[in-house]
Motif scaffolding. Structure first.
Motif, PDB file in Angstrom:
ATOM      1  N   TYR A  30       0.843  -1.204   0.000  1.00 50.22           N
ATOM      2  CA  TYR A  30       0.000   0.000   0.000  1.00 50.22           C
ATOM      3  C   TYR A  30       0.875   1.249   0.000  1.00 50.22           C
ATOM      4  N   LEU A  31       1.917   1.255   0.846  1.00 49.59           N
ATOM      5  CA  LEU A  31       2.754   2.455   0.967  1.00 49.59           C
ATOM      6  C   LEU A  31       3.823   2.559  -0.116  1.00 49.59           C
ATOM      7  N   LEU A  32       4.298   1.434  -0.633  1.00 49.60           N
ATOM      8  CA  LEU A  32       5.397   1.459  -1.588  1.00 49.60           C
ATOM      9  C   LEU A  32       4.955   1.349  -3.044  1.00 49.60           C
ATOM     10  N   ASP A  33       3.659   1.405  -3.279  1.00 44.71           N
ATOM     11  CA  ASP A  33       3.132   1.375  -4.644  1.00 44.71           C
ATOM     12  C   ASP A  33       3.748   2.534  -5.429  1.00 44.71           C
ATOM     13  N   PRO A  34       4.325   2.267  -6.612  1.00 47.19           N
ATOM     14  CA  PRO A  34       5.009   3.343  -7.343  1.00 47.19           C
ATOM     15  C   PRO A  34       4.073   4.454  -7.829  1.00 47.19           C
ATOM     16  N   ASP A  35       2.802   4.173  -8.042  1.00 45.63           N
ATOM     17  CA  ASP A  35       1.890   5.200  -8.558  1.00 45.63           C
ATOM     18  C   ASP A  35       1.318   6.075  -7.439  1.00 45.63           C
ATOM     19  N   THR A  36       0.702   5.461  -6.446  1.00 42.79           N
ATOM     20  CA  THR A  36       0.021   6.242  -5.403  1.00 42.79           C
ATOM     21  C   THR A  36       0.738   6.184  -4.050  1.00 42.79           C
ATOM     22  N   GLY A  37       1.821   5.457  -3.973  1.00 46.39           N
ATOM     23  CA  GLY A  37       2.561   5.314  -2.720  1.00 46.39           C
ATOM     24  C   GLY A  37       3.075   6.622  -2.141  1.00 46.39           C
ATOM     25  N   PRO A  38       3.689   7.519  -2.965  1.00 44.83           N
ATOM     26  CA  PRO A  38       4.205   8.773  -2.396  1.00 44.83           C
ATOM     27  C   PRO A  38       3.118   9.621  -1.725  1.00 44.83           C
ATOM     28  N   ALA A  39       1.966   9.730  -2.356  1.00 49.26           N
ATOM     29  CA  ALA A  39       0.875  10.516  -1.762  1.00 49.26           C
ATOM     30  C   ALA A  39       0.382   9.854  -0.481  1.00 49.26           C
ATOM     31  N   ARG A  40       0.316   8.521  -0.485  1.00 46.72           N
ATOM     32  CA  ARG A  40      -0.128   7.810   0.711  1.00 46.72           C
ATOM     33  C   ARG A  40       0.867   8.001   1.851  1.00 46.72           C
ATOM     34  N   ARG A  41       2.158   7.979   1.522  1.00 49.03           N
ATOM     35  CA  ARG A  41       3.179   8.181   2.556  1.00 49.03           C
ATOM     36  C   ARG A  41       3.081   9.589   3.151  1.00 49.03           C
ATOM     37  N   VAL A  42       2.808  10.585   2.304  1.00 55.80           N
ATOM     38  CA  VAL A  42       2.660  11.964   2.787  1.00 55.80           C
ATOM     39  C   VAL A  42       1.459  12.055   3.727  1.00 55.80           C
ATOM     40  N   ARG A  43       0.321  11.458   3.296  1.00 56.27           N
ATOM     41  CA  ARG A  43      -0.868  11.478   4.159  1.00 56.27           C
ATOM     42  C   ARG A  43      -0.605  10.769   5.482  1.00 56.27           C
ATOM     43  N   ALA A  44       0.057   9.630   5.430  1.00 54.19           N
ATOM     44  CA  ALA A  44       0.355   8.877   6.651  1.00 54.19           C
ATOM     45  C   ALA A  44       1.283   9.686   7.561  1.00 54.19           C
ATOM     46  N   GLY A  45       2.265  10.358   6.959  1.00 51.53           N
ATOM     47  CA  GLY A  45       3.173  11.199   7.753  1.00 51.53           C
ATOM     48  C   GLY A  45       2.430  12.347   8.431  1.00 51.53           C
ATOM     49  N   ARG A  46       1.516  12.965   7.686  1.00 53.21           N
ATOM     50  CA  ARG A  46       0.724  14.063   8.267  1.00 53.21           C
ATOM     51  C   ARG A  46      -0.132  13.563   9.427  1.00 53.21           C
ATOM     52  N   ARG A  47      -0.752  12.408   9.212  1.00 55.73           N
ATOM     53  CA  ARG A  47      -1.600  11.857  10.277  1.00 55.73           C
ATOM     54  C   ARG A  47      -0.778  11.534  11.520  1.00 55.73           C
ATOM     55  N   LEU A  48       0.410  10.969  11.335  1.00 55.52           N
ATOM     56  CA  LEU A  48       1.267  10.659  12.478  1.00 55.52           C
ATOM     57  C   LEU A  48       1.720  11.940  13.186  1.00 55.52           C
ATOM     58  N   ARG A  49       2.082  12.959  12.397  1.00 57.09           N
ATOM     59  CA  ARG A  49       2.505  14.237  12.982  1.00 57.09           C
ATOM     60  C   ARG A  49       1.350  14.879  13.768  1.00 57.09           C
ATOM     61  N   ASP A  50       0.135  14.867  13.180  1.00 52.44           N
ATOM     62  CA  ASP A  50      -1.029  15.430  13.862  1.00 52.44           C
ATOM     63  C   ASP A  50      -1.344  14.647  15.138  1.00 52.44           C
ATOM     64  N   LEU A  51      -1.238  13.332  15.058  1.00 53.75           N
ATOM     65  CA  LEU A  51      -1.486  12.500  16.226  1.00 53.75           C
ATOM     66  C   LEU A  51      -0.488  12.809  17.336  1.00 53.75           C
ATOM     67  N   ALA A  52       0.788  12.960  16.965  1.00 51.92           N
ATOM     68  CA  ALA A  52       1.821  13.281  17.959  1.00 51.92           C
ATOM     69  C   ALA A  52       1.561  14.651  18.574  1.00 51.92           C
ATOM     70  N   ARG A  53       1.179  15.631  17.752  1.00 53.97           N
ATOM     71  CA  ARG A  53       0.890  16.980  18.262  1.00 53.97           C
ATOM     72  C   ARG A  53      -0.308  16.955  19.205  1.00 53.97           C
ATOM     73  N   ASP A  54      -1.391  16.288  18.788  1.00 56.34           N
ATOM     74  CA  ASP A  54      -2.592  16.218  19.625  1.00 56.34           C
ATOM     75  C   ASP A  54      -2.316  15.484  20.933  1.00 56.34           C
ATOM     76  N   THR A  55      -1.513  14.438  20.855  1.00 51.48           N
ATOM     77  CA  THR A  55      -1.160  13.702  22.063  1.00 51.48           C
ATOM     78  C   THR A  55      -0.341  14.584  22.994  1.00 51.48           C
ATOM     79  N   GLY A  56       0.587  15.347  22.427  1.00 53.52           N
ATOM     80  CA  GLY A  56       1.386  16.272  23.238  1.00 53.52           C
ATOM     81  C   GLY A  56       0.524  17.313  23.916  1.00 53.52           C
ATOM     82  N   HIS A  57      -0.454  17.862  23.182  1.00 53.31           N
ATOM     83  CA  HIS A  57      -1.364  18.856  23.764  1.00 53.31           C
ATOM     84  C   HIS A  57      -2.180  18.233  24.900  1.00 53.31           C
TER      85      HIS A  57
END
Length: 161
Positions: A30-57
């Protein structure tokens, strides 16, 4: 004969390992798919960053609440402990500071203290007496309050002749 590693538990372990392996493989595809993998990785990174920020708050808010409650508890418990003797001069200053906000003319009220017992004297308005006595008796170190206050007559309106 069965081998030492064979049995019902080892079959369950193999099934669980196969299931975990299949899940990891699907996630990587799912993440390493050459066509849609980069966009999925960006979305996953954003979600992880948001989760870390919300958890910190949430942790910051929770720790602030715990510290505030702890401070309040310490103050409350400290006020319930028997206070050491407060000097009469210090007691007079404390009472004067507390009643200043309640009385229209703070200079009209004299405060005296002896051994933790406070005497209030002077002229005050009728609607100020109860709050004045309540404030004075709530001062830390006050063991009792003697009321020698005189009620000031209400101001009369100028009469027309």
């Amino acid at each position: 004969m069965t081998s030492a590693g064979a049995g019902p538990r080892s079959g369950a372990r193999l099934g669980l390992a196969a299931l975990v392996g299949a899940g990891l493989g699907a996630g990587l595809m799912y993440l390493l798919d050459p066509d849609t993998g980069p966009a999925r990785r960006v979305r996953a990174g954003r979600r992880l960053r948001d989760l870390a920020r919300d958890t910190g708050h949430a942790v910051d808010d929770g720790s602030r609440r715990v510290m505030t409650r702890a401070r309040g508890l310490v103050i409350e418990l400290g006020s319930r402990l028997p206070a050491g003797r407060v000097g009469d001069e210090a007691l007079v200053r404390r009472v004067q500071a507390r009643i200043r906000r309640v009385v229209g003319e703070p200079g009209a009220v004299t405060v005296e203290a002896a051994g933790g017992f406070v005497t209030l004297a002077g002229e005050v308005a009728a609607d100020e007496v109860d709050r004045l006595l309540e404030r004075a008796s709530g001062v830390r170190g006050v063991r009792g309050v003697a009321n020698r206050l005189e009620i000031r007559p209400p101001a009369t309106e100028a009469r027309s002749s």
